[in-house]
Motif scaffolding. Structure first.
Motif, short mmCIF file in Angstrom:
data_model
loop_
_atom_site.label_atom_id
_atom_site.label_comp_id
_atom_site.label_asym_id
_atom_site.label_seq_id
_atom_site.Cartn_x
_atom_site.Cartn_y
_atom_site.Cartn_z
N VAL A 567 37.38 55.58 39.28
CA VAL A 567 37.68 54.21 38.85
C VAL A 567 39.15 54.15 38.45
O VAL A 567 39.63 55.00 37.69
N SER A 568 39.85 53.17 38.99
CA SER A 568 41.26 52.97 38.64
C SER A 568 41.36 51.81 37.65
O SER A 568 40.75 50.75 37.85
N TYR A 569 42.10 52.03 36.54
CA TYR A 569 42.19 51.04 35.48
C TYR A 569 43.62 50.51 35.36
O TYR A 569 44.60 51.24 35.58
N VAL A 659 33.76 53.52 44.48
CA VAL A 659 32.48 53.84 45.11
C VAL A 659 31.63 52.59 45.29
O VAL A 659 31.15 52.28 46.38
N SER A 660 31.41 51.86 44.19
CA SER A 660 30.53 50.69 44.24
C SER A 660 31.25 49.42 44.67
O SER A 660 30.60 48.44 45.05
N GLY A 661 32.57 49.41 44.60
CA GLY A 661 33.31 48.23 44.98
C GLY A 661 33.25 47.12 43.96
O GLY A 661 33.48 45.96 44.29
N VAL A 776 32.27 41.90 38.41
CA VAL A 776 32.24 41.07 39.62
C VAL A 776 32.63 41.94 40.80
O VAL A 776 33.29 42.98 40.64
N PRO A 777 32.26 41.56 42.02
CA PRO A 777 32.69 42.32 43.20
C PRO A 777 34.20 42.27 43.36
O PRO A 777 34.86 41.26 43.09
N ASN A 778 34.76 43.37 43.79
CA ASN A 778 36.21 43.45 44.01
C ASN A 778 36.57 42.73 45.30
O ASN A 778 36.10 43.08 46.39
N LYS A 779 37.38 41.70 45.20
CA LYS A 779 37.74 40.91 46.39
C LYS A 779 38.55 41.73 47.38
O LYS A 779 38.35 41.66 48.59
N ASN A 780 39.47 42.53 46.87
CA ASN A 780 40.27 43.36 47.79
C ASN A 780 39.39 44.35 48.52
O ASN A 780 39.55 44.58 49.72
#
Length: 786
Positions: A567-569, A659-661, A776-780
């Motif tokens: 996970v990138s923060y 991983v999960s997006g 929320v889902p990552n748009k990118n």
């Protein structure tokens, strides 16, 4: 057709046609014990000549011997007569070739089963349970006895039995239902012993009643119940019936025999109402268990004796080994001495051989030096001792090398085992790590559920250190604090009470689980409330060498973000203060810009607020140091460096899971409120008076919000001040909140301390509800997948 009678005999219909009325057969007595034929004979003494009934009389004790002798003589005569008649009838029928004579018999097995048998010229068959004829087994002769009714009675041919046997009507007569025969009449005959028989209509005789049928007879049942009532532990009715047979149906004798055999064990009823096979024999099982225990105890004693013998033998062998080691050592010493003597002897032989020379006269005379014999002897002795010591040393070294080699072999095996154990331990450690991770996740989930049950708001109380001798606070435990004011005591309860001796690390530990939720996408808010000089700023900020909750919380968030590799923060920090009910950006490069609060539903934002992206702890410290320099502070009578504004530090943590997006967004809001104070104590004037009025107004509005939340009011007055409006997302149920109530223990501050604790008690009764996780889902990520 009667038992043992020929088929050519006169039948009952023929007698009826001749006008002769057949006489009913009297009851037949059982054969006495010891007779070989086991046939049922008629007791002529009990038959009345002028009546069809049998008068059963009990035998008196003084007449038994005389009647027994007469009966034996009569039975022997009847046996001879019966055998002669039967043989004659059989021979006649066979010679004439008309009909074959069959003997019908009944065989009573020892297990209580009665079989019907046919005997023809020594060939005997029986009817089994499936109504089929089977050859009679030879081994059954020793497992039961035959019951063969006599074919004659009082010298008259056997006739068909009457429908009603001739017996007296008394309490000995009864009836039971027998499968295959229907309801039959039973009668308890008094012979040598009481024997229960039933009247067989087909054979016209009294036959012995099997044990399993006899149990249903009223006469027997009454005595069985008498035994069972006296011995509750004996519940097998079949066994009791068999015992009554042996004891002449005397229940008192049966009870005495069982008590003598099994003792008081039968006086206790077995547990439970339903009895299976084991329950029916529970007392025998207990006796068998006692016997097994006794056998095991004896075996244990035998084994203990064997172990003692082995220990003695082991000690003897140990002493013998010690003695043999000493003998071996002594022999090694002797061997070394002998080898030294041998080597010395060889040296002497070699020297003697070298002295032998040819008989040639010397060319010149050699003068030999004089040698002292004592010195030679001493040197020889020393040489011998050195040789002996050398041999002993060699032997010792050789033995030591052998022992070292054996130990090395053992060490090799141990090293191999250690390597295997290390490998297994590494696997176990890895398994424990995985279990720990799983446990940590479950623990975090349980803690979140616990916070939800507690209303997602926790209130801590921290007491400031004081040098004053008089204290208005009393700490009873780590959750209660008592205020003493004018002799009155009032008790307050919080989630945690930190005494004056608490360290910054201990205070931060209480908020640690809540702070870590920020990484998972939850909004977290930490407030510090209290009067001026109670230690709010020290708790939240702290000095550089001993930082407070703010710095430690940000440091912990950085550590957690670094552990999650997948996970990138992105961390962004902002600082503002609420001074005189206006917002000031503490990180703005140019001052004077006016900020306002924008509300959209439950979302609250401050347009134009400066956000600085940070990556390391040094970046955060630098930013916070800049913001502290721009904060409004002033000196009052109660505090030299009193905060004249509310400080709000917001750290936004945005994470993107590769991983999960999914993308999570959590905000950590750290709020250091200005001190609540009384103007009469601070003696504020001019600008300080305006500041104090604004501070008290905003804190009052915040108290009104908490009071409304406590009462679950329909309208929450968040808009009464900019402080409460800015904290609306943290107090509207979408965040987890921690409130530090800072109090002063000085007696002169008792009124302010009491007011602060009442404020904290009100907050503790507030239930914010379940916090919402912002994921929320990552748009990118979604666009890349498409």
């Amino acid at each position: 057709m009667g038992s043992g009678a020929s088929v050519s005999e006169v039948s009952q219909p023929e007698m009826l046609e001749a006008g002769v009325e057949p006489e009913p057969d009297p009851p037949r007595a059982s054969a006495p014990a010891g007779r070989s034929d086991d046939t049922v004979q008629v007791d002529e003494d009990v038959v009345k000549p002028d009546s069809h009934t049998v008068d059963i009389q009990s035998l008196k004790s003084e007449e038994i011997d005389t009647q027994r002798e007469e009966e034996e003589e009569e039975e022997e005569e009847e046996e001879e007569t019966t055998q002669t008649v039967v043989n004659t009838a059989v021979n006649e029928t066979v010679e004439e070739g008309e009909e074959v004579s069959l003997d019908f018999e009944s065989f009573l097995h020892n297990n209580g089963t009665l079989y019907s048998c046919f005997n023809h010229h020594g060939n005997r068959v029986y009817v089994d349970e499936s109504q089929k004829l089977q050859p009679f087994p030879k081994d059954w002769y020793s497992q039961g006895r035959f019951i063969t009714p006599n074919s004659e009675s009082s010298g008259q041919p056997q006739t068909v039995a009457s429908s009603q046997p001739a017996v007296r009507e008394d309490d000995r007569i009864g009836s039971i239902y027998i499968q295959g025969r229907g309801t039959v009449i039973t009668y308890m005959f008094e012979e040598r012993v009481n024997i229960c028989r039933f009247w067989d209509l087909q054979a016209g005789v009294w036959l012995l009643l099997p044990l399993q049928w006899e149990m249903n007879d009223e006469f027997v049942q009454a005595r069985v119940q008498r035994v069972m009532s006296a011995l509750p532990g004996l519940v097998d009715q079949k066994e009791i019936t068999a015992a009554l047979r042996q004891c002449n149906y005397d229940p008192e004798e049966v009870i005495s025999i069982y008590l003598a055999m099994f003792g008081e064990l039968l006086l206790q009823a077995p547990p439970g109402a339903d009895h299976n096979y084991a329950d029916l024999n529970s007392f025998r099982a207990l006796l068998e268990r006692d016997r097994v225990i006794e056998d095991l105890r004896q075996k244990l004693q035998t084994k203990e004796k064997e172990v003692d013998g082995l220990f003695q033998k082991n000690s003897y062998l140990t002493r013998e080994v010690r003695y043999l080691n000493e003998v071996v050592q002594h022999l090694n010493q002797k061997l070394a001495e002998l080898e030294a003597d041998k080597q010395e002897a060889r040296e002497k032989i070699r020297s003697l051989l070298s002295r032998r020379a040819p008989a040639v006269p010397p060319a010149k005379t050699i003068i030999k030096p004089t040698v002292d014999p004592d010195q030679l002897c001493q040197v020889s002795r020393l040489t011998r001792e050195l040789n002996v010591s050398n041999k002993q040393l060699r032997s010792t070294v050789r033995q030591a090398l052998t022992d070292m080699q054996n130990q090395l072999e053992q060490l090799k095996g141990s090293v191999g085992k250690v390597a295997q154990v290390e490998q297994e331990a590494a696997g176990e450690v890895e398994e424990l790590r995985s279990l720990y991770r799983k446990e940590a996740v479950e623990r975090k989930s349980l803690y979140n559920k616990l916070l939800e049950l507690q209303g997602n708001i926790r209130v801590f109380c921290r007491c400031r250190k004081s040098s004053a001798s008089n204290s208005c606070l009393e700490n009873t435990n780590d959750q209660d604090v008592v205020v003493v004011q004018k002799g009155n005591k009032k008790k307050f309860q919080f989630d945690k009470v930190y005494p004056p001796s608490s360290t910054q690390e201990e205070v931060f530990t209480g908020t640690l689980p809540v702070i870590t939720s920020c990484v998972d996408g939850y909004n977290v808010c930490i407030l510090a409330y209290g009067q001026t000089g109670s230690g709010k700023t020290y708790t939240m900020m702290g000095p550089k060498e001993n930082p407070g909750v703010n710095i430690r919380s940000i440091r912990e968030l950085l550590r957690i973000c670094a552990e999650k590799e997948k996970v990138s923060y992105t961390l962004k920090i902002s600082m503002l203060e609420i001074y005189n009910d206006s917002l000031n950006d503490l990180l703005a490069k140019s001052s004077g810009a006016t900020l306002d609060i924008r509300v959209q539903g439950k979302s609250v934002s401050v347009p134009g607020l400066t956000q600085v992206q940070v990556q390391t702890e040094a970046d955060i410290l630098s930013v916070m140091e800049t913001g502290e320099k721009n904060r409004k502070i002033a000196s009052t009578k109660m505090n030299i460096q009193s905060s004249r504004s509310h400080l709000v530090v917001a750290l936004e943590v945005e994470g993107s899971d590769e991983v999960s997006g999914l993308m999570s967004r959590g905000t950590l809001t750290l709020c250091d409120l200005a001190g609540s104070e009384r103007i009469s104590k601070t003696e504020a004037e001019g600008q300080r008076l305006v500041e104090a009025a604004a501070i008290n107004k905003s804190l009052t509005a915040l108290g009104q919000v908490f009071s409304a939340l406590k009462c679950n009011a329909l309208h929450i007055p968040f808009r009464n001040s900019k402080l409460s409006l800015l904290l609306q997302p943290c107090l509207s149920g979408d965040a987890k909140c921690c409130v530090f109530v800072n109090v002063s223990p000085d007696a002169k501050d008792a009124a302010e301390t009491l007011s602060t604790l009442q404020f904290g008690s009100t907050i503790r009764q507030v239930s914010l509800g379940k916090a919402t996780q912002n994921i929320v889902p990552n748009k990118n990520k979604t666009s890349q997948v498409k």
